[in-house]
Motif scaffolding. Structure first.
Motif, short mmCIF file in Angstrom:
data_model
loop_
_atom_site.label_atom_id
_atom_site.label_comp_id
_atom_site.label_asym_id
_atom_site.label_seq_id
_atom_site.Cartn_x
_atom_site.Cartn_y
_atom_site.Cartn_z
N SER A 139 0.83 -1.20 0.00
CA SER A 139 0.00 0.00 0.00
C SER A 139 0.87 1.26 0.00
CB SER A 139 -0.90 0.00 1.23
OG SER A 139 -0.12 0.14 2.41
N LEU A 140 0.23 2.39 -0.28
CA LEU A 140 0.92 3.68 -0.24
C LEU A 140 1.63 3.90 1.09
CD1 LEU A 140 -1.84 5.87 -1.90
CD2 LEU A 140 0.56 5.99 -2.57
N GLY A 141 0.91 3.66 2.18
CA GLY A 141 1.49 3.89 3.50
C GLY A 141 2.67 3.00 3.80
N SER A 142 2.57 1.73 3.40
CA SER A 142 3.68 0.80 3.66
C SER A 142 4.91 1.16 2.85
CB SER A 142 3.24 -0.63 3.36
OG SER A 142 2.26 -1.07 4.29
N VAL A 143 4.71 1.59 1.60
CA VAL A 143 5.86 2.02 0.79
C VAL A 143 6.49 3.27 1.40
CG1 VAL A 143 6.55 2.91 -1.47
CG2 VAL A 143 4.98 0.97 -1.33
N ALA A 144 5.64 4.19 1.89
CA ALA A 144 6.19 5.38 2.55
C ALA A 144 7.03 4.99 3.78
CB ALA A 144 5.05 6.30 2.98
N ALA A 145 6.55 4.01 4.55
CA ALA A 145 7.30 3.55 5.71
C ALA A 145 8.61 2.87 5.31
CB ALA A 145 6.44 2.59 6.54
N TYR A 146 8.59 2.15 4.19
CA TYR A 146 9.77 1.46 3.69
C TYR A 146 10.84 2.45 3.22
CZ TYR A 146 12.56 -1.67 0.72
OH TYR A 146 13.58 -2.38 0.14
N GLU A 147 10.39 3.53 2.59
CA GLU A 147 11.31 4.48 1.98
C GLU A 147 11.75 5.59 2.94
OE1 GLU A 147 12.69 4.50 -0.96
OE2 GLU A 147 11.61 2.89 -1.99
N ARG A 148 10.91 5.87 3.94
CA ARG A 148 11.20 7.01 4.81
C ARG A 148 11.07 6.63 6.27
NH1 ARG A 148 7.80 12.07 2.96
NH2 ARG A 148 8.74 12.78 4.91
N GLN A 149 11.90 7.20 7.10
CA GLN A 149 11.90 6.88 8.53
C GLN A 149 11.44 8.08 9.33
OE1 GLN A 149 15.63 5.37 9.94
NE2 GLN A 149 14.86 4.91 11.98
N ALA A 150 10.53 7.85 10.27
CA ALA A 150 10.08 8.92 11.16
C ALA A 150 11.09 9.09 12.28
CB ALA A 150 8.70 8.58 11.73
N PRO A 151 11.20 10.29 12.83
CA PRO A 151 12.16 10.53 13.92
C PRO A 151 11.62 10.08 15.27
CG PRO A 151 11.02 12.56 13.38
CD PRO A 151 10.51 11.51 12.40
N HIS A 152 12.48 10.13 16.27
CA HIS A 152 12.12 9.96 17.68
C HIS A 152 11.50 8.59 17.99
CE1 HIS A 152 12.83 14.20 17.46
NE2 HIS A 152 11.66 14.48 16.92
N GLY A 153 11.85 7.57 17.23
CA GLY A 153 11.32 6.25 17.53
C GLY A 153 9.89 6.04 17.10
N LEU A 154 9.28 7.01 16.41
CA LEU A 154 7.90 6.87 15.97
C LEU A 154 7.81 5.94 14.75
CD1 LEU A 154 6.78 10.58 16.26
CD2 LEU A 154 5.55 8.66 17.30
N PRO A 155 6.74 5.16 14.62
CA PRO A 155 6.51 4.42 13.38
C PRO A 155 6.30 5.40 12.22
CG PRO A 155 5.10 3.60 15.15
CD PRO A 155 5.72 4.88 15.64
N SER A 156 6.60 4.95 11.02
CA SER A 156 6.47 5.82 9.85
C SER A 156 5.08 5.77 9.23
CB SER A 156 7.51 5.43 8.80
OG SER A 156 8.80 5.67 9.28
N TYR A 157 4.23 4.85 9.69
CA TYR A 157 2.92 4.67 9.06
C TYR A 157 1.91 4.36 10.15
CZ TYR A 157 -0.57 2.19 6.06
OH TYR A 157 -1.71 1.76 5.43
N PHE A 158 0.93 5.24 10.28
CA PHE A 158 -0.16 5.05 11.24
C PHE A 158 -1.47 4.85 10.50
CE2 PHE A 158 2.88 6.84 14.13
CZ PHE A 158 2.48 6.48 15.41
N SER A 159 -2.39 4.13 11.13
CA SER A 159 -3.75 4.03 10.63
C SER A 159 -4.70 4.07 11.82
CB SER A 159 -3.95 2.74 9.82
OG SER A 159 -5.17 2.78 9.11
#
Length: 438
Positions: A139-159
Motif C-alpha cells: 500500500s501507499l502507506g507501507s511504501v512510505a514507511a519502507y522508503e522514509r523513517q520517522a524521527p524519535h522512535g515513531l513508526p512511519s505509518y499510522f492508521s
C-alpha cells in the motif's frame, strides 16, 4: 533519462533533430523525475470506505433530471466557478486551499478490488469479491514507511482506528504494516495502548527486563535471516515498542489532551474529528504517512437522509484540518487527500424491498479532494459528463493519482522492488503524475 526519452531523442535525430531538441528532452525528463532538492511531503489520507457519492459531494449536476441530480444543491465557493455540495459550507470557504479531481476512473466496481486499486495503484491480479480483504501489492502507506523513517522512535505509518482492507505491506514485511491506534481520542481517558509503562512498573525495573531480553537475544538463531522469518518480524515490533515507550518525543505526539480546548472544538468533539487532530500532531512530529479510516460511505439506501446529517460534521473536521495545517505552515509539506474506492451510480436506485433511495457502486467516475504538498489550490481537474456518468475530460487513472502521491512523498513511482523470492514488482505501472498538482 527514461528509456522512453532516449527513444524520443533517437527518433528526433533521425527526423533532423538538433541539440535544442536534446535540451528540451532533458528538461522534460528532469521535470518528470522526482527532484532530490524538493522538500518531501508527508501525507494524511482520509479513506472514505464504501465509496462516497461524487454527485452528493464535489460533482453535483443541478441541471440533470431529478432521478440523477438528487436532493442536494450546489453552493459557490471562494473560488469563482467552483461549486460543491450545500452541506459542505466550511470547505466552500477555503476552496483556494485544495483542488478537486473529478476525472479518475477505473474498472473495479466492488469494494475488494476497488479498495486495492486506489490504496496501492495496482489492480488486483485475479477477480475478487466485494467482501474480500486482498493484498497483491504494498500500500501507499507501507511504501512510505519502507522508503522514509520517522524521527524519535515513531513508526512511519499510522492508521486510525483500524487498517483499511488493502492498507498492508504485502511482500515488504510486517515491519512496514501500519501502527494502528484503535482507541478513541475523543474519550477523556484516551491513551495509546501498549506504548506507555504500566503504573506499577518503575523505569529501572523496565530497563532490567529489557537487558534480560537482550541477553536471550544473543543466543544463536537458526534459519536464513533474509527469509522473512516471522520471529525476526516480531523482534522488530518489540524494538519499535521499546522506542515508543522510551522516547519522550513519541509520547508527546500522542498527548492530545495538551491541545487547547478551542482547537479540539474546531476539529469536532467526535472520534473522526479528534483522530484528524491526532493526525496533524503526528505529521507535525515527522510521521510521513497517516491514514484516517472513515467507514460507512456505502449508501445503497437512505443516502440523502444519512448524508444531510453526516456531511456537516465531516465538513467541519476536514476544513479545520486543512486550515490548521495552513496556519501552522505545515500545509506546504503535508498532503491532505480524501477519497474512497469509487463513486456512485448517476441514477438513483431503490433496492428490492427498500423504500428509501440510494446509489450503487460506480467506478466510471469519482471525486478526490487534494490539498497541500506544494500543489496549487483552487483547481478543478477534469470533468464528468452532464449526468455524472463517466469521466470525459482529462481522464485519469488510479496509477496517475498514486504516482502523484509518491512523487510528493519523495519516492520514485518508477522504482522496481523485488519480493523475497526475487520476483520484480514495478511500484506503479504508469508513473505519470497529475501535472496540475505537481
Amino acid at each position: 533519462m527514461h528509456r522512453r526519452t532516449c527513444l524520443q531523442l533517437g527518433l528526433a535525430g533521425l527526423a533532423g533533430g538538433s541539440f535544442v531538441d536534446l535540451l528540451a528532452l532533458r528538461r522534460a525528463a528532469a521535470a518528470e523525475a522526482p527532484g532530490n532538492d524538493q522538500p518531501k511531503s508527508n501525507c494524511i489520507l482520509i479513506w472514505m470506505d464504501g465509496g462516497p457519492s461524487h454527485l452528493e459531494t464535489f460533482d453535483l449536476k443541478p441541471e440533470a433530471p431529478m432521478e440523477i441530480r438528487g436532493e442536494f444543491r450546489p453552493i459557490n465557493t471562494n473560488v469563482p466557478g467552483m461549486q460543491i455540495c450545500e452541506h459542505l459550507p466550511q470547505l466552500a470557504k477555503i476552496a483556494d486551499k485544495y483542488s478537486l479531481i473529478r476525472s479518475v476512473r477505473h474498472n473495479q466496481a466492488n469494494h475488494g478490488s476497488g479498495n486495492h486499486y486506489m490504496m496501492t495503484g495496482a489492480p488486483p491480479r485475479i477477480p475478487v469479491g466485494c467482501g474480500a480483504f486482498v493484498s497483491f501489492h504494498p500500500s501507499l502507506g507501507s511504501v512510505a514507511a519502507y522508503e522514509r523513517q520517522a524521527p524519535h522512535g515513531l513508526p512511519s505509518y499510522f492508521s486510525m482506528p483500524n487498517m483499511s482492507r488493502s492498507g498492508g505491506p504485502n511482500f515488504l514485511g510486517a515491519k512496514y504494516a501500519p501502527f494502528v491506534v484503535a482507541n478513541d481520542p475523543n474519550h477523556k481517558d484516551f491513551h495509546v495502548r501498549d506504548v506507555e509503562l504500566p503504573r506499577d512498573l518503575p523505569p529501572d525495573r523496565f530497563q532490567s527486563r529489557r537487558d534480560l531480553r537482550q541477553l536471550v537475544d544473543r543466543l544463536p538463531r537458526y534459519g536464513d535471516p533474509q527469509a522473512n522469518d516471522p520471529v525476526t518480524g516480531y523482534d522488530e515490533n518489540v524494538q519499535q515498542g521499546y522506542n515508543l515507550i522510551m522516547a519522550p518525543e513519541a509520547q508527546k505526539a500522542f498527548d492530545i489532551h495538551s491541545e487547547p480546548e478551542a482547537v479540539r472544538d474546531a476539529y469536532g468533539r467526535n472520534g473522526f474529528g479528534q483522530r484528524a487532530l491526532m493526525a496533524r500532531r503526528l505529521v507535525e512530529a515527522g510521521v510521513p504517512f497517516v491514514t484516517l479510516y472513515d467507514g460507512g460511505w456505502d449508501h445503497h439506501r437512505d443516502i440523502f437522509n444519512v448524508l444531510s446529517k453526516r456531511l456537516p460534521t465531516w465538513d467541519q473536521t476536514v476544513a479545520a484540518l486543512i486550515s490548521d495545517l495552513d496556519q501552522r505552515g505545515l500545509l506546504e509539506t503535508t498532503m491532505v487527500i480524501a477519497l474512497g474506492e469509487f463513486g456512485r451510480t448517476p441514477k438513483i436506485s431503490t433496492l428490492s424491498g427498500e423504500s428509501t433511495p440510494g446509489r450503487d457502486h460506480w467506478a466510471n467516475a469519482m471525486s478526490i479532494l487534494f490539498a497541500g504538498g506544494g500543489s496549487r489550490g483552487g483547481q478543478v481537474i477534469g470533468a464528468t459528463d452532464r449526468q455524472g456518468h463517466a469521466a470525459v475530460e482529462r481522464v485519469l487513472s488510479p496509477e496517475n493519482y498514486v504516482s502523484t502521491v509518491y512523487r510528493k512523498l519523495g519516492i520514485d513511482p518508477n522504482k522496481i522492488y523485488h519480493t523475497p523470492s526475487g520476483r520484480p514488482a514495478h511500484l506503479v505501472s504508469d508513473h505519470t503524475p497529475i501535472s496540475e498538482l505537481m
